[in-house]
Write an enzyme that holds these catalytic residues in place. Structure first.
Site, PDB file in Angstrom:
ATOM      1  N   SER A 131     -15.440  -7.351  -0.568  1.00  0.00           N
ATOM      2  CA  SER A 131     -13.993  -7.244  -0.753  1.00  0.00           C
ATOM      3  C   SER A 131     -13.256  -8.332   0.011  1.00  0.00           C
ATOM      4  O   SER A 131     -13.687  -8.768   1.072  1.00  0.00           O
ATOM      5  CB  SER A 131     -13.487  -5.882  -0.277  1.00  0.00           C
ATOM      6  OG  SER A 131     -12.081  -5.841  -0.468  1.00  0.00           O
ATOM      7  N   GLY A 133     -11.320 -10.718  -2.087  1.00  0.00           N
ATOM      8  CA  GLY A 133     -10.932 -11.721  -3.073  1.00  0.00           C
ATOM      9  C   GLY A 133     -11.497 -13.094  -2.716  1.00  0.00           C
ATOM     10  O   GLY A 133     -12.413 -13.218  -1.893  1.00  0.00           O
ATOM     11  N   LYS A 185     -17.674   0.663  -2.057  1.00  0.00           N
ATOM     12  CA  LYS A 185     -16.757  -0.377  -2.553  1.00  0.00           C
ATOM     13  C   LYS A 185     -15.873   0.190  -3.669  1.00  0.00           C
ATOM     14  O   LYS A 185     -14.673  -0.109  -3.756  1.00  0.00           O
ATOM     15  CB  LYS A 185     -17.553  -1.588  -3.052  1.00  0.00           C
ATOM     16  CG  LYS A 185     -16.688  -2.664  -3.740  1.00  0.00           C
ATOM     17  CD  LYS A 185     -15.615  -3.218  -2.811  1.00  0.00           C
ATOM     18  CE  LYS A 185     -14.871  -4.436  -3.267  1.00  0.00           C
ATOM     19  NZ  LYS A 185     -14.193  -4.475  -4.505  1.00  0.00           N
ATOM     20  N   HIS A 188     -13.260   2.187  -2.061  1.00  0.00           N
ATOM     21  CA  HIS A 188     -12.314   1.222  -1.473  1.00  0.00           C
ATOM     22  C   HIS A 188     -11.296   0.801  -2.529  1.00  0.00           C
ATOM     23  O   HIS A 188     -10.087   0.784  -2.297  1.00  0.00           O
ATOM     24  CB  HIS A 188     -13.079  -0.002  -0.947  1.00  0.00           C
ATOM     25  CG  HIS A 188     -12.218  -1.199  -0.692  1.00  0.00           C
ATOM     26  ND1 HIS A 188     -11.741  -2.018  -1.699  1.00  0.00           N
ATOM     27  CD2 HIS A 188     -11.704  -1.715   0.453  1.00  0.00           C
ATOM     28  CE1 HIS A 188     -10.986  -2.973  -1.200  1.00  0.00           C
ATOM     29  NE2 HIS A 188     -10.949  -2.820   0.118  1.00  0.00           N
ATOM     30  N   ASN A 189     -11.788   0.478  -3.718  1.00  0.00           N
ATOM     31  CA  ASN A 189     -10.875   0.020  -4.766  1.00  0.00           C
ATOM     32  C   ASN A 189      -9.957   1.143  -5.239  1.00  0.00           C
ATOM     33  O   ASN A 189      -8.784   0.900  -5.535  1.00  0.00           O
ATOM     34  CB  ASN A 189     -11.667  -0.551  -5.944  1.00  0.00           C
ATOM     35  CG  ASN A 189     -12.093  -1.979  -5.688  1.00  0.00           C
ATOM     36  OD1 ASN A 189     -12.330  -2.356  -4.545  1.00  0.00           O
ATOM     37  ND2 ASN A 189     -12.188  -2.782  -6.722  1.00  0.00           N
ATOM     38  N   GLU A 192      -7.364   1.305  -2.831  1.00  0.00           N
ATOM     39  CA  GLU A 192      -6.525   0.114  -3.063  1.00  0.00           C
ATOM     40  C   GLU A 192      -5.490   0.397  -4.167  1.00  0.00           C
ATOM     41  O   GLU A 192      -4.303   0.065  -4.023  1.00  0.00           O
ATOM     42  CB  GLU A 192      -7.450  -1.047  -3.447  1.00  0.00           C
ATOM     43  CG  GLU A 192      -6.778  -2.323  -3.901  1.00  0.00           C
ATOM     44  CD  GLU A 192      -7.823  -3.363  -4.370  1.00  0.00           C
ATOM     45  OE1 GLU A 192      -8.794  -3.616  -3.632  1.00  0.00           O
ATOM     46  OE2 GLU A 192      -7.668  -3.904  -5.481  1.00  0.00           O
TER      47      GLU A 192
HETATM   48  C1  6PG Z   1     -11.416  -6.622  -3.522  1.00  0.00           C
HETATM   49  C2  6PG Z   1     -10.702  -6.264  -4.787  1.00  0.00           C
HETATM   50  C3  6PG Z   1     -11.398  -6.911  -5.931  1.00  0.00           C
HETATM   51  C4  6PG Z   1     -10.540  -7.046  -7.136  1.00  0.00           C
HETATM   52  C5  6PG Z   1     -10.458  -5.821  -7.959  1.00  0.00           C
HETATM   53  C6  6PG Z   1      -9.112  -5.583  -8.553  1.00  0.00           C
HETATM   54  O1  6PG Z   1     -11.801  -5.676  -2.851  1.00  0.00           O
HETATM   55  O2  6PG Z   1     -11.539  -7.788  -3.224  1.00  0.00           O
HETATM   56  O3  6PG Z   1     -10.687  -4.908  -4.965  1.00  0.00           O
HETATM   57  O4  6PG Z   1     -12.579  -6.229  -6.123  1.00  0.00           O
HETATM   58  O5  6PG Z   1      -9.297  -7.560  -6.850  1.00  0.00           O
HETATM   59  O6  6PG Z   1     -11.383  -6.025  -8.969  1.00  0.00           O
HETATM   60  O7  6PG Z   1      -9.271  -4.695  -9.547  1.00  0.00           O
HETATM   61  P1  6PG Z   1      -8.271  -4.480 -10.737  1.00  0.00           P
HETATM   62  O8  6PG Z   1      -8.320  -5.709 -11.593  1.00  0.00           O
HETATM   63  O9  6PG Z   1      -8.854  -3.296 -11.403  1.00  0.00           O
HETATM   64  O10 6PG Z   1      -6.928  -4.276 -10.151  1.00  0.00           O
END
Ligand code: 6PG
Length: 484
Positions: A131, A133, A185, A188-189, A192
């Site tokens: 995670s 980006g 993970k 986590h998302n 998020e």
């Molecule tokens: C991370 C993000 C990464 C990504 C997601 C966004 O932890 O770095 O979560 O995995 O930005 O894929 O997901 P969406 O496109 O579903 O918002």
């Protein structure tokens, strides 16, 4: 054939992969590189080849030959079929004992399956959540590896070298076996999604409800970022709200189409929650809020229909605006903590279901830096809350959070009431409060649900005053009760 000098390899050199490879090289690793089209490998070498020790390979055979044993390769290709294809190719050139790492956003059930298949052939397979980006991949991500304890011995020091550091501690830990890393993970998302949605709801209340402009709300978020809401997502929100569109001079947020995309990890979190009986309602509402936003035609039709609503802004009725803004902050914080509580419970439920030994304190510790939901103050507190042998059954029972939410709950309710009155949707604020109130309630109306189920389907019920399972013969005279 190349000499075996590399201690790690990266396959798939799109932005995430090449940034991860550069990060590895910056930290003293010798990094073997492979990409399906060699032009990408060349591009990385041309632009960044002097940043560290890279060993570019044109073929997978060369790639394998350039790696020291046990060979360790991180796959950074698209989740799904491309990942399977790459694993199959690696199996051709690797030897038993070598370690294949999937650093994509793979579904944990695929990881469990792959780990089993790959292990049967004598290799180690590690599904690793990454995670942060593109920026995180380059400068320090939060890393969530699963797989065997043995593979962690080789992989651990490498991942520790590139992970984000908080107070000198790397944001990585061995989460658990097989798919545990990708499971964490995924959650986590999910968190998020909820975190982004509660920020959106607060913004909407301030913008549409109080009529504040984007710039002013940006200032509010920047201020909030100095307190217990301090986090990456709040920080970037302030920056976004202060940003003006170059072409029109309007606030940037006003020129962006309001259809939120998603790639699936939030949906997985909710689907998995449903399968494990884990009520991740706040995360679910965040996923549904994105889904509703993207139903463009339906929303246009609703506009044409002119569906009735209160058609008024928030009426503070003489109340101090700053005090209400503070209420919104408290509502945001409380809702966010509920989303965390739900996500962490889902990790516990998943661990039970799939036989993992996951340390929630460690999970919170590695989320303090590098990842998208990083929030040092909050996650320091969560790390503390779950430390030791007697962790609370819910984050909401930890004395610190219990107190702060107890003190915030009046504000939380006021904000939701005002938003409802003004016709501003607050799905995650409302759902989180409903979860909190549901948890607190000594008696729930589900006693009535049980009665109804017994009435129409003889599904039976328990009694509060004695043990056993009962059924009422509803159609018979006097409705006699029998022991089922
Ligand atoms: C991370 C993000 C990464 C990504 C997601 C966004 O932890 O770095 O979560 O995995 O930005 O894929 O997901 P969406 O496109 O579903 O918002």
């Amino acid at each position: 054939m190349a000499e075996a000098t590399a201690n790690i390899g990266v396959i798939g050199l799109a932005t995430m992969g090449s940034n991860l490879a550069r990060n590895l090289a910056h930290h003293g690793n010798t990094v073997a590189l492979f990409n399906r089209h060699y032009s990408r490998t060349e591009k990385l070498m041309n632009e960044h080849g002097t940043e560290g020790n890279f060993v570019p390979a044109e073929t997978l055979e060369e790639f394998a030959a350039s790696l020291k044993r046990p060979r360790t390769a991180i796959i950074m290709v698209k989740a799904g079929a491309p990942t399977d294809a790459t694993i199959a190719q690696l199996e051709e050139v690797f030897e038993p004992g070598d370690i294949i790492v999937d650093g994509g956003n793979s579904f944990f059930k695929d990881t469990i399956k792959r780990e089993k298949e790959v292990r049967a052939k004598g290799f180690h397979f590690v599904g690793c959540g990454v995670s942060g980006g593109e920026e995180g991949a380059l400068n320090g991500p939060s890393l969530m590896p699963g797989g065997t304890a043995e593979s962690w011995k080789t992989l651990g020091p490498i991942l520790q070298s590139i992970a984000a550091k908080v107070n000198g501690e790397p944001c990585v830990t061995h989460i658990g076996t097989d798919g545990a890393g990708h499971f964490v993970k995924m959650v986590h998302n999910g968190i998020e999604y909820a975190d982004m949605q509660v920020i959106g709801e607060a913004y909407d209340i301030l913008r549409r409800g109080l009529g504040m402009d984007a710039e002013e709300i940006g200032d509010v978020f920047a201020e909030w970022n100095k307190g217990d809401l301090d986090s990456y997502l709040i920080e970037i929100t302030a920056e976004i709200l202060h940003h003006k569109d170059a072409e029109t001079g309007k606030p940037f947020v006003d020129v962006v189409v309001d259809h939120a995309g998603m790639k699936g990890t939030g949906t997985w979190t909710v689907q998995t929650g449903l399968e494990c009986g884990s009520p991740v309602a706040a995360i679910g509402e965040a996923v549904f809020a994105r889904a509703l936003s993207s139903h463009g035609e339906l929303r246009e039709d609703a506009q044409k229909e002119g569906l009735a609503g209160p058609n008024k802004t928030i009426d503070l009725a003489g109340e101090d605006k700053a005090a209400f803004v503070e209420d919104v902050r408290k509502a945001l914080f409380a809702s966010k903590v509920v989303a965390y509580a739900q996500g962490l419970n889902e990790i516990q439920d998943g661990a039970k279901e799939y036989g993992w030994d996951i340390n929630l304190s460690e999970v919170a510790r590695i989320w303090r830096g590098g990842c998208i939901i990083r929030a040092q103050f909050l996650l320091d507190r969560i790390t503390e809350a779950f430390r030791g042998d007697n962790p609370p059954a819910s984050l909401l029972f930890d004395p610190y959070f219990e107190k702060i939410i107890g003190e915030s709950q009046d504000a939380w309710r006021r904000v939701i009431v005002r938003a409802v009155e003004a016709g501003i949707p607050t799905p995650v604020f409302s759902s989180s409060l409903a979860y909190y109130d549901g948890l607190r309630s000594k008696r729930l109306p589900t006693a009535l649900t049980q009665s109804q189920r017994d009435f129409f389907g003889a599904h039976t019920y328990g009694r509060v005053d004695k043990p056993g399972v009962f059924h009422t013969l509803w159609a018979e005279e006097g409705k006699p009760e029998i022991e089922a």
